[in-house]
Design a protein around this motif. Structure first.
Motif, PDB file in Angstrom:
ATOM      1  N   ASP A 103       0.692  -1.174  -0.034  1.00 44.49           N
ATOM      2  CA  ASP A 103      -0.052  -0.101  -0.087  1.00 44.49           C
ATOM      3  C   ASP A 103       0.864   1.296   0.073  1.00 44.49           C
ATOM      4  O   ASP A 103       1.874   1.218   0.511  1.00 44.49           O
ATOM      5  CB  ASP A 103      -1.012   0.135   1.344  1.00 44.49           C
ATOM      6  N   PHE A 104       0.234   2.322  -0.534  1.00 44.27           N
ATOM      7  CA  PHE A 104       0.753   3.600  -0.876  1.00 44.27           C
ATOM      8  C   PHE A 104      -0.089   4.626   0.197  1.00 44.27           C
ATOM      9  O   PHE A 104      -1.145   4.574  -0.120  1.00 44.27           O
ATOM     10  CB  PHE A 104       0.814   4.080  -2.259  1.00 44.27           C
ATOM     11  N   LEU A 105       0.591   5.464   1.197  1.00 40.02           N
ATOM     12  CA  LEU A 105       0.065   6.110   1.785  1.00 40.02           C
ATOM     13  C   LEU A 105       0.543   7.586   1.874  1.00 40.02           C
ATOM     14  O   LEU A 105       1.965   7.682   1.827  1.00 40.02           O
ATOM     15  CB  LEU A 105       0.069   5.838   3.529  1.00 40.02           C
ATOM     16  N   PHE A 106      -0.041   8.556   1.901  1.00 38.69           N
ATOM     17  CA  PHE A 106       0.347  10.067   1.949  1.00 38.69           C
ATOM     18  C   PHE A 106       0.121  10.694   3.055  1.00 38.69           C
ATOM     19  O   PHE A 106      -1.114  10.788   3.625  1.00 38.69           O
ATOM     20  CB  PHE A 106      -0.215  10.579   0.926  1.00 38.69           C
ATOM     21  N   ALA A 107       0.758  11.686   3.713  1.00 39.37           N
ATOM     22  CA  ALA A 107       0.764  12.469   4.867  1.00 39.37           C
ATOM     23  C   ALA A 107       1.200  13.733   4.148  1.00 39.37           C
ATOM     24  O   ALA A 107       2.480  13.779   4.401  1.00 39.37           O
ATOM     25  CB  ALA A 107       1.173  11.752   6.198  1.00 39.37           C
ATOM     26  N   ALA A 108       0.517  14.853   4.334  1.00 42.88           N
ATOM     27  CA  ALA A 108       0.782  16.059   3.957  1.00 42.88           C
ATOM     28  C   ALA A 108       1.507  16.761   5.285  1.00 42.88           C
ATOM     29  O   ALA A 108       1.325  16.384   6.293  1.00 42.88           O
ATOM     30  CB  ALA A 108      -0.414  17.028   3.735  1.00 42.88           C
ATOM     31  N   ALA A 109       2.562  17.625   5.043  1.00 44.15           N
ATOM     32  CA  ALA A 109       3.244  18.248   6.149  1.00 44.15           C
ATOM     33  C   ALA A 109       2.316  18.799   7.227  1.00 44.15           C
ATOM     34  O   ALA A 109       1.317  19.276   6.717  1.00 44.15           O
ATOM     35  CB  ALA A 109       4.396  19.517   5.325  1.00 44.15           C
ATOM     36  N   GLY A 110       2.662  18.562   8.296  1.00 46.40           N
ATOM     37  CA  GLY A 110       1.834  19.054   9.465  1.00 46.40           C
ATOM     38  C   GLY A 110       0.775  18.270   9.724  1.00 46.40           C
ATOM     39  O   GLY A 110       0.076  18.646  10.886  1.00 46.40           O
ATOM     40  N   GLU A 111       0.518  17.356   8.990  1.00 47.50           N
ATOM     41  CA  GLU A 111      -0.705  16.512   9.468  1.00 47.50           C
ATOM     42  C   GLU A 111      -0.637  15.339  10.371  1.00 47.50           C
ATOM     43  O   GLU A 111       0.456  14.641  10.284  1.00 47.50           O
ATOM     44  CB  GLU A 111      -1.206  15.820   7.919  1.00 47.50           C
ATOM     45  N   VAL A 112      -1.492  15.559  11.426  1.00 48.57           N
ATOM     46  CA  VAL A 112      -1.386  14.250  12.435  1.00 48.57           C
ATOM     47  C   VAL A 112      -1.516  12.968  11.871  1.00 48.57           C
ATOM     48  O   VAL A 112      -2.673  12.726  11.133  1.00 48.57           O
ATOM     49  CB  VAL A 112      -2.153  14.885  13.734  1.00 48.57           C
ATOM     50  N   HIS A 113      -0.642  12.111  12.020  1.00 51.56           N
ATOM     51  CA  HIS A 113      -0.763  10.816  11.686  1.00 51.56           C
ATOM     52  C   HIS A 113       0.126   9.803  12.321  1.00 51.56           C
ATOM     53  O   HIS A 113       0.786  10.142  13.099  1.00 51.56           O
ATOM     54  CB  HIS A 113      -0.489  10.634  10.014  1.00 51.56           C
TER      55      HIS A 113
END
Length: 110
Positions: A65-75
């Motif tokens: 799987d490919f997952l993305f988290a934008a800068a500053g996003e809580v994850h």
């Protein structure tokens, strides 16, 4: 994976960098205590499965799987298997690409 945890106990190791790109391997054990990052981030799950929590969304993930988290996003990762590890790719400017080009963040292709 043989580099993890590092000699100082970190669950990640940087394996490559060039320009704004930094490639790491990440293998949290027990719980994922990461905090939001200052640049955009992509995960490519190498092995294992679990739940990826981003903002108020929860999604199951598995190897490939490919997952993305934008800068500053809580994850964070939750309920992951003991064999979980993932490639991590940090890229772009501090604050993320959407901070540089708001139209791109909205998907405007013109």
């Amino acid at each position: 994976m043989q580099q993890l945890p590092t000699s100082d106990g970190k669950p990640f190791a940087e394996l490559f960098s060039h320009g704004s790109l930094s490639v790491e391997i990440y293998a949290p054990r027990g719980r994922d205590a990461q905090k939001p990052h200052t640049r955009d981030e992509v995960y490519i799950v190498a092995e294992g499965s679990g739940v990826f929590v981003i903002g108020d969304q929860r999604m199951n993930f598995a190897a490939g799987d490919f997952l993305f988290a934008a800068a500053g996003e809580v994850h964070r990762f939750e309920d992951f298997t003991d064999d979980f590890y993932t490639w991590v790719l940090f890229y772009g400017p501090e604050g993320g690409e959407s901070a540089q080009d708001p139209e791109w963040a909205l998907g405007d292709s013109e």
